[in-house]
Design a protein around this motif. Structure first.
Motif, PDB file in Angstrom:
ATOM      1  N   TRP A  71       6.962  13.371  -6.745  1.00  0.00           N
ATOM      2  CA  TRP A  71       5.832  13.939  -6.033  1.00  0.00           C
ATOM      3  C   TRP A  71       6.207  14.228  -4.579  1.00  0.00           C
ATOM      4  O   TRP A  71       6.965  13.465  -3.952  1.00  0.00           O
ATOM      5  CB  TRP A  71       4.653  12.956  -6.030  1.00  0.00           C
ATOM      6  CG  TRP A  71       4.110  12.649  -7.391  1.00  0.00           C
ATOM      7  CD1 TRP A  71       3.025  13.199  -7.989  1.00  0.00           C
ATOM      8  CD2 TRP A  71       4.633  11.684  -8.317  1.00  0.00           C
ATOM      9  NE1 TRP A  71       2.821  12.663  -9.233  1.00  0.00           N
ATOM     10  CE2 TRP A  71       3.811  11.720  -9.459  1.00  0.00           C
ATOM     11  CE3 TRP A  71       5.726  10.810  -8.295  1.00  0.00           C
ATOM     12  CZ2 TRP A  71       4.038  10.910 -10.575  1.00  0.00           C
ATOM     13  CZ3 TRP A  71       5.961  10.001  -9.408  1.00  0.00           C
ATOM     14  CH2 TRP A  71       5.118  10.053 -10.531  1.00  0.00           C
ATOM     15  N   HIS A  72       5.662  15.298  -4.046  1.00  0.00           N
ATOM     16  CA  HIS A  72       5.843  15.601  -2.630  1.00  0.00           C
ATOM     17  C   HIS A  72       4.985  14.651  -1.796  1.00  0.00           C
ATOM     18  O   HIS A  72       3.955  14.144  -2.266  1.00  0.00           O
ATOM     19  CB  HIS A  72       5.466  17.045  -2.320  1.00  0.00           C
ATOM     20  CG  HIS A  72       6.424  18.053  -2.873  1.00  0.00           C
ATOM     21  ND1 HIS A  72       7.720  18.163  -2.440  1.00  0.00           N
ATOM     22  CD2 HIS A  72       6.262  18.995  -3.852  1.00  0.00           C
ATOM     23  CE1 HIS A  72       8.327  19.128  -3.104  1.00  0.00           C
ATOM     24  NE2 HIS A  72       7.473  19.648  -3.972  1.00  0.00           N
ATOM     25  N   VAL A  73       5.397  14.427  -0.548  1.00  0.00           N
ATOM     26  CA  VAL A  73       4.652  13.516   0.329  1.00  0.00           C
ATOM     27  C   VAL A  73       4.174  14.276   1.563  1.00  0.00           C
ATOM     28  O   VAL A  73       4.711  15.323   1.928  1.00  0.00           O
ATOM     29  CB  VAL A  73       5.517  12.313   0.764  1.00  0.00           C
ATOM     30  CG1 VAL A  73       6.017  11.553  -0.444  1.00  0.00           C
ATOM     31  CG2 VAL A  73       6.682  12.740   1.644  1.00  0.00           C
ATOM     32  N   SER A  74       3.174  13.704   2.210  1.00  0.00           N
ATOM     33  CA  SER A  74       2.624  14.288   3.431  1.00  0.00           C
ATOM     34  C   SER A  74       3.436  13.834   4.643  1.00  0.00           C
ATOM     35  O   SER A  74       3.970  12.721   4.667  1.00  0.00           O
ATOM     36  CB  SER A  74       1.164  13.870   3.593  1.00  0.00           C
ATOM     37  OG  SER A  74       0.649  14.278   4.849  1.00  0.00           O
ATOM     38  N   GLN A  75       3.483  14.678   5.650  1.00  0.00           N
ATOM     39  CA  GLN A  75       4.105  14.325   6.925  1.00  0.00           C
ATOM     40  C   GLN A  75       3.051  13.944   7.973  1.00  0.00           C
ATOM     41  O   GLN A  75       3.384  13.697   9.128  1.00  0.00           O
ATOM     42  CB  GLN A  75       4.928  15.506   7.451  1.00  0.00           C
ATOM     43  CG  GLN A  75       5.969  16.022   6.478  1.00  0.00           C
ATOM     44  CD  GLN A  75       7.030  15.005   6.139  1.00  0.00           C
ATOM     45  OE1 GLN A  75       7.578  14.351   7.027  1.00  0.00           O
ATOM     46  NE2 GLN A  75       7.322  14.843   4.855  1.00  0.00           N
TER      47      GLN A  75
ATOM     48  N   PHE B 280      11.749   6.624  -2.475  1.00  0.00           N
ATOM     49  CA  PHE B 280      11.186   7.649  -1.603  1.00  0.00           C
ATOM     50  C   PHE B 280      12.156   8.009  -0.490  1.00  0.00           C
ATOM     51  O   PHE B 280      13.014   7.214  -0.100  1.00  0.00           O
ATOM     52  CB  PHE B 280       9.839   7.210  -1.001  1.00  0.00           C
ATOM     53  CG  PHE B 280       9.893   6.005  -0.100  1.00  0.00           C
ATOM     54  CD1 PHE B 280      10.357   6.094   1.208  1.00  0.00           C
ATOM     55  CD2 PHE B 280       9.451   4.769  -0.556  1.00  0.00           C
ATOM     56  CE1 PHE B 280      10.390   4.987   2.044  1.00  0.00           C
ATOM     57  CE2 PHE B 280       9.476   3.649   0.268  1.00  0.00           C
ATOM     58  CZ  PHE B 280       9.950   3.765   1.576  1.00  0.00           C
ATOM     59  N   ASP B 281      12.020   9.238  -0.014  1.00  0.00           N
ATOM     60  CA  ASP B 281      12.642   9.687   1.227  1.00  0.00           C
ATOM     61  C   ASP B 281      11.574  10.427   2.011  1.00  0.00           C
ATOM     62  O   ASP B 281      10.384  10.330   1.695  1.00  0.00           O
ATOM     63  CB  ASP B 281      13.898  10.533   0.962  1.00  0.00           C
ATOM     64  CG  ASP B 281      13.637  11.766   0.120  1.00  0.00           C
ATOM     65  OD1 ASP B 281      12.457  12.229   0.058  1.00  0.00           O
ATOM     66  OD2 ASP B 281      14.590  12.291  -0.487  1.00  0.00           O
ATOM     67  N   SER B 282      11.965  11.164   3.020  1.00  0.00           N
ATOM     68  CA  SER B 282      10.966  11.810   3.887  1.00  0.00           C
ATOM     69  C   SER B 282      10.228  12.951   3.216  1.00  0.00           C
ATOM     70  O   SER B 282       9.218  13.434   3.740  1.00  0.00           O
ATOM     71  CB  SER B 282      11.639  12.324   5.162  1.00  0.00           C
ATOM     72  OG  SER B 282      12.638  13.277   4.853  1.00  0.00           O
ATOM     73  N   ASN B 283      10.685  13.371   2.036  1.00  0.00           N
ATOM     74  CA  ASN B 283      10.082  14.527   1.380  1.00  0.00           C
ATOM     75  C   ASN B 283       9.380  14.220   0.065  1.00  0.00           C
ATOM     76  O   ASN B 283       8.520  14.984  -0.364  1.00  0.00           O
ATOM     77  CB  ASN B 283      11.150  15.594   1.117  1.00  0.00           C
ATOM     78  CG  ASN B 283      11.763  16.132   2.392  1.00  0.00           C
ATOM     79  OD1 ASN B 283      11.052  16.580   3.279  1.00  0.00           O
ATOM     80  ND2 ASN B 283      13.085  16.088   2.483  1.00  0.00           N
TER      81      ASN B 283
END
Length: 526
Positions: free
Chosen positions: A447-451, A504-507
């Motif tokens: 899944w994509h994550v929010s910044q 997880f990573d930053s994205n």
């Protein structure tokens, strides 16, 4: 006589700061050295046409604050505005040239029709009829309020005198709220660091523009862009590194930082920006304050202990192992094997099931196999991890600080807490988000994550996981500070040497399986 109120907040617990009591500070008489300043000297032809408005004397109506007694002082460049008989907002022709207790302002215009007039102090950056509480404030030295005039401090008063007279006196009543941050810490790592700025985010506007209404004389409010956040910078020419964090108790003189905000009921999220000048790492320590009604003409002590979550380096395990990956030889032991720098390795990792650091080998194809040892049995299973990834609203935070291996690091992910997911109907340990039991098949997803960070109103609904990296199959520390790896309690049902984990990573956030003999963090999710 106008009074400035002082509110104390002494609690140091996260998400629990509230104003607990207020003390009215009655202004004391001026000290002998606090004499009135009148640079105009004797009256001449020019100032015969000016009206005198006397601020101060025994009234202590000033624009920078003395914390100890609540008194304000007039600062150099502080002008006032007075609405004259013709409805024109007149700016004083003079202003103090230094810090003074009182001042005689000379104001042009006609003041013959009334025995009282409306006076405005609109700060140092006013355009003549409005003032803005700034979203970017700056304080150059600890325990100093000289920046109030540029930060958006403002006040009003009614000047009174004799009808047709040439002299009026007034007591300025300040209108904003003032926050007094006094961070402290017992953490020896943090005590070598500096406070570079304080970032405050609210659930509603705390910055504002006020314009003098030409008809009513009131100060009408209109929201400013990004009015929900104010950043107070504490590093500058006199303190290039910021304010020191050297004390284990609150010390205003060491690092007292003052912020001007709009009065009202606010839920505030405070991010203290801290810098380790030795390593050049700068990041945040986040505290959430409970909803509080902040009164005008009042200042509030925010005395918070800055605690960092410390990870002792002993939470890396092979899946469901009885002892941690470097048991007996951790980084701070007498004979350390544990690598503490990215991409460094040590060959003394467990290599067989005769070592208590070895993973749990239990496996049945197509059947749910759960952890049985203390290290992993209480962790979320694969189904639960899918709910955290899909509905936990993961938000990357590259600045939140934490410590391990005796040093300061940053980077990690915010997830919604289990209780929040349950309340929203998005949590089921018996099946994954798609209705299948991920523990008994080779299910997974990404899944994509929010910044964007959690808002002030929602911050208490999230918990934080740091990017602690992992130890590879060959005892090498990898992706420390950039990636997070967290074991589940579920073995893979498709491969005997795999087990489920969250990555997880930053994205992105991923839930899948990997080799059981990797050194991955064990942590119970909130």
């Amino acid at each position: 006589m106008k009074k400035t109120m002082k509110k104390h907040s002494f609690t140091s617990q996260l998400a629990s700061v509230a104003v607990v009591f207020g003390i009215a500070l009655t202004f004391a008489s001026c000290a002998k050295e606090d004499v009135a300043q009148n640079p105009t000297g004797t009256e001449d032809d020019n100032n015969k046409n000016l009206t005198t408005f006397v601020a101060g004397d025994e009234t202590k109506t000033r624009t920078s604050m003395d914390y100890n007694n609540g008194n304000f002082y007039w600062e150099a460049g502080d002008y006032i505005y007075v609405k004259d008989d013709n409805g024109v907002l007149q700016k004083s022709t003079n202003a103090p040239t230094s810090k003074v207790a009182s001042f005689k302002y000379e104001v042009p215009g006609t003041f013959n029709a009334s025995s009282s007039y409306k006076v405005y102090y609109l700060g140092k950056n006013s355009n003549g009829n409005s003032v803005s509480i700034s979203t970017a404030q700056s304080q150059t030295t600890p325990d100093n309020t000289e920046h109030f005039g540029t930060a958006g401090d403002y006040g009003t008063a009614t000047a009174t005198g004799t009808l047709g007279g040439k002299s009026f006196s007034f007591e300025l009543e300040h209108q904003p709220t003032y926050l007094v941050f006094q961070p402290y810490t017992s953490n020896t790592i943090l005590q070598g660091c500096y406070l570079t700025k304080v970032e405050v985010t609210s659930d509603n506007d705390i910055a504002e523009t006020y314009t003098v209404n030409p008809t009513t004389g009131a100060l009408d409010a209109s929201a400013v862009t990004d009015g929900k956040q104010i950043v107070l910078t504490t590093s500058g020419s006199s303190n290039p590194d910021g304010f020191p964090l050297t004390t284990s108790t609150a010390s205003r003189t060491t690092n007292g930082a003052y912020m001007v905000i709009k009065p009202g009921t606010h839920t505030l999220k405070v991010r203290y920006w801290v810098k380790d000048v030795a390593t050049n790492i700068e990041g945040t320590i986040t505290k959430t304050l409970s909803s509080t009604t902040y009164a005008s003409n009042t200042y509030y002590d925010i005395k918070l202990q800055l605690d960092l979550k410390n990870y002792d380096g002993k939470q890396y395990y092979m899946w469901d192992a009885q002892q941690n990956y470097w048991a007996g030889h951790e980084w701070n032991s007498a004979n350390p094997w544990q690598p503490v720098a990215n991409w460094t390795s040590n060959a003394n990792y467990a290599k067989s099931n005769t070592d208590s650091r070895w993973y749990n080998e239990a496996f049945t194809y197509g059947v749910n196999t759960s952890a049985t040892h203390t290290s992993c049995k209480d962790l979320p299973n694969l189904n639960e991890m899918s709910w955290y990834a899909q509905y936990g609203d993961p938000r990357w935070d590259g600045d939140e600080l934490w410590t391990t291996f005796g040093h300061l690091y940053k980077g990690g992910m915010w997830f919604k807490k289990k209780s929040v997911l349950q309340a929203e109907g998005h949590y089921n340990g018996n099946m994954g988000i798609d209705g299948n039991d991920w523990r008994s098949a080779a299910w997974g997803g990404s899944w994509h994550v929010s910044q964007t960070l959690p808002s002030a109103a929602d911050a208490g609904n999230y918990f934080y996981l740091p990017a602690l990296g992992n130890y590879s199959l060959f005892g090498q520390l990898e992706n420390f500070g950039t990636n997070g790896y967290y074991w589940s309690s579920s073995a893979s049902a498709a491969d005997r040497v795999f087990a489920g984990y969250l990555f997880f990573d930053s994205n992105s956030v991923t839930v899948k399986s990997t080799n059981r003999n990797r050194g991955i963090i064990v942590s119970v999710f909130e």
